[in-house]
Design a protein around this motif. Structure first.
Motif, short mmCIF file in Angstrom:
data_model
loop_
_atom_site.label_atom_id
_atom_site.label_comp_id
_atom_site.label_asym_id
_atom_site.label_seq_id
_atom_site.Cartn_x
_atom_site.Cartn_y
_atom_site.Cartn_z
N PHE A 1 -0.32 -6.92 -9.55
CA PHE A 1 1.06 -7.42 -9.62
C PHE A 1 1.89 -6.52 -10.54
O PHE A 1 3.01 -6.11 -10.20
N LEU A 2 1.35 -6.17 -11.70
CA LEU A 2 2.09 -5.33 -12.63
C LEU A 2 2.33 -3.94 -12.05
O LEU A 2 3.44 -3.40 -12.13
N SER A 3 1.31 -3.37 -11.43
CA SER A 3 1.46 -2.04 -10.84
C SER A 3 2.54 -2.04 -9.76
O SER A 3 3.41 -1.16 -9.71
N LEU A 4 2.50 -3.06 -8.89
CA LEU A 4 3.51 -3.17 -7.84
C LEU A 4 4.88 -3.43 -8.43
O LEU A 4 5.88 -2.85 -8.00
N ALA A 5 4.94 -4.31 -9.43
CA ALA A 5 6.23 -4.64 -10.04
C ALA A 5 6.90 -3.41 -10.63
O ALA A 5 8.11 -3.21 -10.48
N GLU A 6 6.13 -2.56 -11.28
CA GLU A 6 6.70 -1.35 -11.89
C GLU A 6 7.31 -0.44 -10.83
O GLU A 6 8.42 0.07 -11.00
N SER A 7 6.59 -0.23 -9.73
CA SER A 7 7.12 0.64 -8.68
C SER A 7 8.25 -0.04 -7.91
O SER A 7 9.20 0.62 -7.48
N PHE A 8 8.17 -1.36 -7.75
CA PHE A 8 9.22 -2.12 -7.08
C PHE A 8 10.53 -2.04 -7.87
O PHE A 8 11.60 -1.78 -7.30
N ILE A 9 10.45 -2.23 -9.18
CA ILE A 9 11.63 -2.15 -10.03
C ILE A 9 12.21 -0.74 -10.02
O ILE A 9 13.43 -0.55 -10.02
N VAL B 1 4.99 -10.98 -1.10
CA VAL B 1 3.87 -10.07 -0.95
C VAL B 1 2.57 -10.85 -1.12
O VAL B 1 2.41 -11.61 -2.08
N ASP B 2 1.65 -10.67 -0.17
CA ASP B 2 0.33 -11.30 -0.29
C ASP B 2 -0.72 -10.19 -0.43
O ASP B 2 -0.39 -9.00 -0.34
N PRO B 3 -1.98 -10.55 -0.66
CA PRO B 3 -3.00 -9.51 -0.87
C PRO B 3 -3.16 -8.54 0.29
O PRO B 3 -3.63 -7.42 0.11
N GLN B 4 -2.75 -8.96 1.50
CA GLN B 4 -2.88 -8.07 2.66
C GLN B 4 -1.72 -7.08 2.78
O GLN B 4 -1.81 -6.10 3.51
N THR B 5 -0.63 -7.34 2.07
CA THR B 5 0.53 -6.45 2.12
C THR B 5 0.26 -5.23 1.23
O THR B 5 -0.12 -5.38 0.07
N THR B 6 0.46 -4.05 1.77
CA THR B 6 0.27 -2.86 0.94
C THR B 6 1.47 -2.68 0.01
O THR B 6 2.59 -3.10 0.33
N ASP B 7 1.25 -2.05 -1.12
CA ASP B 7 2.34 -1.78 -2.05
C ASP B 7 3.40 -0.90 -1.39
O ASP B 7 4.60 -1.08 -1.60
N ALA B 8 2.94 0.06 -0.59
CA ALA B 8 3.88 0.96 0.09
C ALA B 8 4.78 0.19 1.04
O ALA B 8 5.99 0.46 1.13
N ALA B 9 4.22 -0.81 1.74
CA ALA B 9 5.01 -1.62 2.67
C ALA B 9 6.05 -2.44 1.91
O ALA B 9 7.19 -2.59 2.37
N ALA B 10 5.67 -2.98 0.76
CA ALA B 10 6.61 -3.77 -0.04
C ALA B 10 7.76 -2.90 -0.55
O ALA B 10 8.92 -3.31 -0.52
#
Length: 254
Positions: free
Chosen positions: A94-102, A58-67
């Motif tokens: 990163f933390l916000s995405l990590a929580e939803s990713f997990i 994931v890079d800064p251009q990738t949306t959390d929803a897409a990940a």
């Protein structure tokens, strides 16, 4: 057992201080033993589940929803474990995405691993953290994690593998098997190294995971080394669910 020893220690404290001290010492030793057994069983269960391990960059251009959607599609295709790589995100994002990713991983029955950051992995309650060769060692990471969690590392040669065994990783990436578009500057270690790694780790609890340029065309040759877990990244980008399903089928048939 620990509760019984606590009661015995309290009952004997006024009768025989020496016996009470022995009971107290045994209580703490039993607690440590129970903790070690629990952690070993927990890790063994997690490690045995890993067959297809997908790396999601994931890079800064990738949306959390897409990940998250990519994670869902990979799991739907049979991915057993997913690693979130986000080297250029702010810590907060990163933390916000990590929580939803997990959460996506756990809800859909896959292991969720965080790349490099033991602190983010701990806060997101991940199943594990993958530490690069320049990151902290497992002993230090476990102080941060505070709960049973898989710790993985990367190796590219037999001397690095031996160091990883000593360091106490739970699983290790071994490769690159082939030239990899995600790490173009890294010389392939080849299938010979993967075969060496399988043999070296056979007498340990460490699970080797082949990595580097692996796709559906060369996966059968990789599996002939005796490896039973593989990591992929670019091989699933065109059609994640379909390509994961194809890779998983090859692994299951081997």
């Amino acid at each position: 057992a620990t509760e019984a020893l606590r009661v015995l220690a309290e009952m004997t404290r006024t009768l025989d201080a020496e016996v009470a001290a022995i009971c107290e010492r045994l209580r703490f030793e039993t607690y440590d033993l129970e903790k070690s057994v629990f952690e070993a069983v927990y890790k063994l269960d997690k490690l045995e589940r890993i067959g297809l391990y997908v790396l999601i960059n994931v890079d800064p251009q990738t949306t959390d929803a897409a990940a998250r959607e990519l994670a869902r599609r990979c799991i739907a295709g049979g991915a057993d474990a997913l690693q979130l790589r986000a080297k250029n995100l702010s810590d907060r994002r990163f933390l916000s995405l990590a929580e939803s990713f997990i959460d996506v991983c756990r809800t859909n029955g896959a292991l969720g691993i965080i790349n490099d950051r033991a602190d983010i992995a701990a806060l997101a309650q991940a199943d594990g953290v993958h530490l690069g060769q320049d990151e902290i060692l497992p002993k230090s990471a476990r102080i941060l994690l505070k709960r049973p969690m898989l710790i993985g590392g990367s190796t590219h040669a037999i001397n690095e593998l031996n160091e990883a065994v000593t360091a106490g990783y739970d699983y290790v990436g071994v490769g690159p098997a082939f030239a990899s578009p995600t790490k173009p500057g890294l010389t392939p270690a080849g299938l010979g190294y993967i075969r060496q790694a399988v043999q070296r780790l056979a007498s340990t609890s460490i699970r080797p995971v082949a990595i580097g340029g692996i796709n559906a065309q060369n996966l059968p040759a990789v599996l002939e080394t005796g490896i039973r877990a593989v990591a992929v990244a670019s091989a699933i980008l065109d059609n994640p669910e379909k390509q994961c399903r194809q890779l998983k089928a090859i692994i299951v048939r081997s």
